[in-house]
Design a protein around this motif. Structure first.
Motif, PDB file in Angstrom:
ATOM      1  N   VAL A  14       0.784  -0.911   0.467  1.00 17.50           N
ATOM      2  CA  VAL A  14      -0.099  -0.427  -0.171  1.00 17.50           C
ATOM      3  C   VAL A  14       0.888   1.205  -0.127  1.00 17.50           C
ATOM      4  O   VAL A  14       1.995   0.896   0.761  1.00 17.50           O
ATOM      5  N   ILE A  15       0.179   2.910  -0.482  1.00 17.00           N
ATOM      6  CA  ILE A  15       1.338   3.603  -0.650  1.00 17.00           C
ATOM      7  C   ILE A  15       0.678   3.988  -0.843  1.00 17.00           C
ATOM      8  O   ILE A  15      -0.683   4.506  -0.958  1.00 17.00           O
ATOM      9  N   GLY A  16       0.612   4.753   0.992  1.00 12.87           N
ATOM     10  CA  GLY A  16       0.196   6.542   1.281  1.00 12.87           C
ATOM     11  C   GLY A  16      -0.638   5.266   2.832  1.00 12.87           C
ATOM     12  O   GLY A  16      -0.819   4.305   2.229  1.00 12.87           O
ATOM     13  N   TYR A  17      -0.509   6.148   3.881  1.00 15.26           N
ATOM     14  CA  TYR A  17      -0.609   6.211   4.883  1.00 15.26           C
ATOM     15  C   TYR A  17      -1.815   6.668   5.869  1.00 15.26           C
ATOM     16  O   TYR A  17      -2.147   6.333   7.239  1.00 15.26           O
ATOM     17  N   ALA A  18      -2.459   7.666   5.774  1.00 16.01           N
ATOM     18  CA  ALA A  18      -3.478   8.620   6.039  1.00 16.01           C
ATOM     19  C   ALA A  18      -4.361   7.704   5.878  1.00 16.01           C
ATOM     20  O   ALA A  18      -5.127   6.771   6.589  1.00 16.01           O
ATOM     21  N   PHE A  19      -6.144   8.829   6.126  1.00 17.88           N
ATOM     22  CA  PHE A  19      -6.678   8.931   5.706  1.00 17.88           C
ATOM     23  C   PHE A  19      -7.572   7.327   4.845  1.00 17.88           C
ATOM     24  O   PHE A  19      -7.702   6.101   5.703  1.00 17.88           O
ATOM     25  N   MET A  20      -7.068   7.415   3.172  1.00 13.77           N
ATOM     26  CA  MET A  20      -7.518   6.323   2.706  1.00 13.77           C
ATOM     27  C   MET A  20      -6.594   5.449   2.801  1.00 13.77           C
ATOM     28  O   MET A  20      -6.558   3.997   2.858  1.00 13.77           O
ATOM     29  N   GLY A  21      -5.080   5.495   3.358  1.00 14.75           N
ATOM     30  CA  GLY A  21      -4.318   4.318   3.310  1.00 14.75           C
ATOM     31  C   GLY A  21      -4.313   3.501   4.794  1.00 14.75           C
ATOM     32  O   GLY A  21      -4.808   2.100   4.514  1.00 14.75           O
ATOM     33  N   ASN A  50       8.134   9.952   4.919  1.00 14.57           N
ATOM     34  CA  ASN A  50       8.858  10.562   6.151  1.00 14.57           C
ATOM     35  C   ASN A  50       8.878   8.476   6.990  1.00 14.57           C
ATOM     36  O   ASN A  50       8.428   7.717   7.610  1.00 14.57           O
ATOM     37  N   THR A  51      10.072   8.791   7.432  1.00  9.23           N
ATOM     38  CA  THR A  51      10.525   7.283   7.614  1.00  9.23           C
ATOM     39  C   THR A  51      10.165   6.917   9.060  1.00  9.23           C
ATOM     40  O   THR A  51       9.625   5.478   9.126  1.00  9.23           O
ATOM     41  N   ASP A  52      10.070   8.039   9.721  1.00 10.66           N
ATOM     42  CA  ASP A  52       9.457   7.695  10.980  1.00 10.66           C
ATOM     43  C   ASP A  52       7.933   7.621  10.760  1.00 10.66           C
ATOM     44  O   ASP A  52       8.085   5.988  11.605  1.00 10.66           O
ATOM     45  N   ALA A  53       7.522   8.500  10.115  1.00  8.81           N
ATOM     46  CA  ALA A  53       5.861   7.836  10.158  1.00  8.81           C
ATOM     47  C   ALA A  53       5.331   6.728   9.483  1.00  8.81           C
ATOM     48  O   ALA A  53       4.488   5.788  10.027  1.00  8.81           O
ATOM     49  N   VAL A  54       6.645   6.323   8.557  1.00 10.77           N
ATOM     50  CA  VAL A  54       5.687   5.313   7.729  1.00 10.77           C
ATOM     51  C   VAL A  54       6.185   4.002   8.556  1.00 10.77           C
ATOM     52  O   VAL A  54       5.554   2.555   8.202  1.00 10.77           O
ATOM     53  N   ARG A  55       6.874   3.917   9.166  1.00  4.99           N
ATOM     54  CA  ARG A  55       7.418   2.218  10.204  1.00  4.99           C
ATOM     55  C   ARG A  55       6.586   2.328  11.209  1.00  4.99           C
ATOM     56  O   ARG A  55       6.380   1.652  11.861  1.00  4.99           O
ATOM     57  N   PHE A  63       1.797  -3.731   8.975  1.00  7.52           N
ATOM     58  CA  PHE A  63       2.440  -4.495   7.964  1.00  7.52           C
ATOM     59  C   PHE A  63       4.313  -4.699   7.696  1.00  7.52           C
ATOM     60  O   PHE A  63       4.191  -4.329   9.243  1.00  7.52           O
ATOM     61  N   THR A  64       4.152  -5.925   7.682  1.00 10.66           N
ATOM     62  CA  THR A  64       5.998  -6.043   7.678  1.00 10.66           C
ATOM     63  C   THR A  64       6.868  -5.604   7.795  1.00 10.66           C
ATOM     64  O   THR A  64       7.981  -6.474   7.949  1.00 10.66           O
ATOM     65  N   SER A  65       6.434  -4.557   7.084  1.00  7.81           N
ATOM     66  CA  SER A  65       7.936  -4.094   6.132  1.00  7.81           C
ATOM     67  C   SER A  65       7.783  -2.395   5.844  1.00  7.81           C
ATOM     68  O   SER A  65       6.042  -2.297   5.497  1.00  7.81           O
ATOM     69  N   ASN A  66       8.079  -1.321   5.880  1.00  9.45           N
ATOM     70  CA  ASN A  66       8.011   0.036   5.352  1.00  9.45           C
ATOM     71  C   ASN A  66       8.701  -0.063   3.762  1.00  9.45           C
ATOM     72  O   ASN A  66       9.980  -0.729   4.099  1.00  9.45           O
ATOM     73  N   GLU A  67       8.509   0.771   3.302  1.00  5.68           N
ATOM     74  CA  GLU A  67       9.474   1.484   2.249  1.00  5.68           C
ATOM     75  C   GLU A  67       8.990   3.142   1.841  1.00  5.68           C
ATOM     76  O   GLU A  67       7.705   4.084   2.942  1.00  5.68           O
ATOM     77  N   THR A  68       9.944   3.907   1.607  1.00  2.00           N
ATOM     78  CA  THR A  68      10.181   5.524   2.208  1.00  2.00           C
ATOM     79  C   THR A  68       9.918   5.536   0.977  1.00  2.00           C
ATOM     80  O   THR A  68      10.022   6.766   0.567  1.00  2.00           O
TER      81      THR A  68
END
Length: 396
Positions: A14-21, A50-55, A63-68
């Motif tokens: 998934v790309i994006g983690y705010a409202f829709m994400g 944002n590294t900290d926010a996406v983590r 999710f098992t991992s994240n990308e910036t």
């Protein structure tokens, strides 16, 4: 991927983690717990800048991992499907890259910011479909059980030939002139304001319910508040930051409200309104369809209800019937709660996942397709064109 019928994994990025994400992530998590799915879903990664926010989002959303960098997500061999939950200015680039990389794609609405981008995305989806790679546009209100029931009734001929459509999408989160700026108010990022954010839903819902295409429009658009305090974080609906009287302000470059009349391909006529300035209305997507034999009416603020008027009954028995859409015979409801225990906003996203996974497993086109999204984009383009030319009648 191994054969879908054997419970093969489908690894989601998934790309994006705010409202829709967050709404999409919840759907990916919930769907296999309530529906029997032909594929095994794995929430493999979420991407954000944002590294900290996406983590933190990866931990919070499961999710098992994240990308910036979204490109790294698209390039990963352990991702089968890309779910795009970003502002509209990045939809085309991400979707086309993902399809060319052999990933299935779910893209939030509106499909793109321009007709040209939508056409490029639809072309990429057609090419990918020849290789068994599928693309879907996320008009989730189609998955509201009451609207899905309305579609059934229209298809069964219960309201006869359709004559009129009236549709509104009313919100009020921008009525305060000092509500801070967000990306939704920046045309470069969002493509348009109420027109694309809300009007796109109306256009898709109307065309889907009626089975007709909008062929021409006459429109007006208005921006009531032309500048807003620059927010510290341009996310979600309202944004966050200094909204004081002395705060620096940015220019609003999109519409706050839009109204247009329309003609449909089989002769029906319609009236449409989308606004984020309807004080007191929080998420009122409303549609009424009048036919030769009956009428249907729906309001998402009472989303478990459908109003049905059967004009074929004797006059002394006529009147709008209030259908509580919570029975197991109703669309999607057999997987949920006992009758009378209603569903909410988030369930449409879960149903979207269910339908998408079924289509992928059966190697067929999911709907709404990118072609459907392009059709909506062409209507939005015609509306904007008409509004810039003193409401001149504009063919889609």
């Amino acid at each position: 991927m191994s054969p879908a019928g054997q419970g093969a994994p489908l690894r989601i990025g998934v790309i994006g983690y705010a409202f829709m994400g967050a709404a999409h992530a919840q759907a990916w998590r919930n769907a296999p717990h309530f529906f029997d799915l032909p594929l095994r879903l794995e929430l493999s990664a979420v991407a954000g800048r944002n590294t900290d926010a996406v983590r933190a989002a990866a931990d919070r959303l499961g999710f098992t991992s994240n990308e910036t960098n979204w490109r790294r997500l698209v390039e990963r061999d352990d991702i089968d499907l890309i779910d795009i939950c970003t502002p509209g200015d990045s939809h085309a680039e991400i979707a086309i890259a993902a399809l060319q990389a052999g990933k299935h794609v779910l893209c939030e609405k509106p499909l793109a910011n321009t007709v040209e981008e939508a056409e490029q995305m639809a072309a990429a989806a057609r090419a990918a479909a020849e290789r068994g790679i599928w693309a879907m546009c996320g008009f989730t209100y189609r998955r509201t059980p009451a609207l899905a029931l309305a579609r059934r009734l229209v298809e069964a001929g219960r309201i006869g030939a359709i004559r009129q459509v009236r549709a509104q999408y009313l919100q009020d989160w921008l009525t305060d002139p000092d509500a801070p700026m967000t990306w939704r108010l920046d045309k470069a990022k969002s493509g348009s304001g109420a027109l694309g954010d809300l009007g796109a839903h109306l256009v898709d819902t109307a065309q889907w319910l009626t089975g007709q295409s909008i062929t021409g429009v006459s429109a007006i658009m208005e921006t009531f508040v032309t500048s807003r305090p620059l927010s510290g974080e341009r996310s979600g609906l309202g944004g966050h930051g200094d909204a004081g009287a002395d705060a620096p302000r940015g220019e609003v470059t999109v519409d706050d409200a839009v109204l247009f009349t329309a003609r449909f391909s089989d002769g029906a006529i319609g009236m449409f309104e989308a606004t984020r300035f309807a004080l007191g209305r929080k998420n009122a997507l409303r549609i009424e369809i009048n036919g030769t034999d009956g009428s249907l009416a729906f309001d998402f603020e009472e989303n478990n209800l459908l109003q049905f008027f059967d004009g074929t009954k004797p006059a002394e028995e006529q009147g709008f019937v209030r259908i509580l859409v919570t029975e197991p015979e109703h669309p999607y409801l057999s997987a949920w709660w006992p009758p009378g225990h209603g569903l909410g906003y988030e369930h449409g996203f879960t149903h979207q996942v269910v339908d998408l996974i079924a289509a992928i497993a059966e190697n067929r086109q999911p709907t709404p397709s990118f072609e459907d999204g392009m059709s909506v984009q062409r209507v939005l383009g015609a509306v904007e064109d008409s509004a810039t030319r003193d409401s001149a009648w504009t063919t889609v």
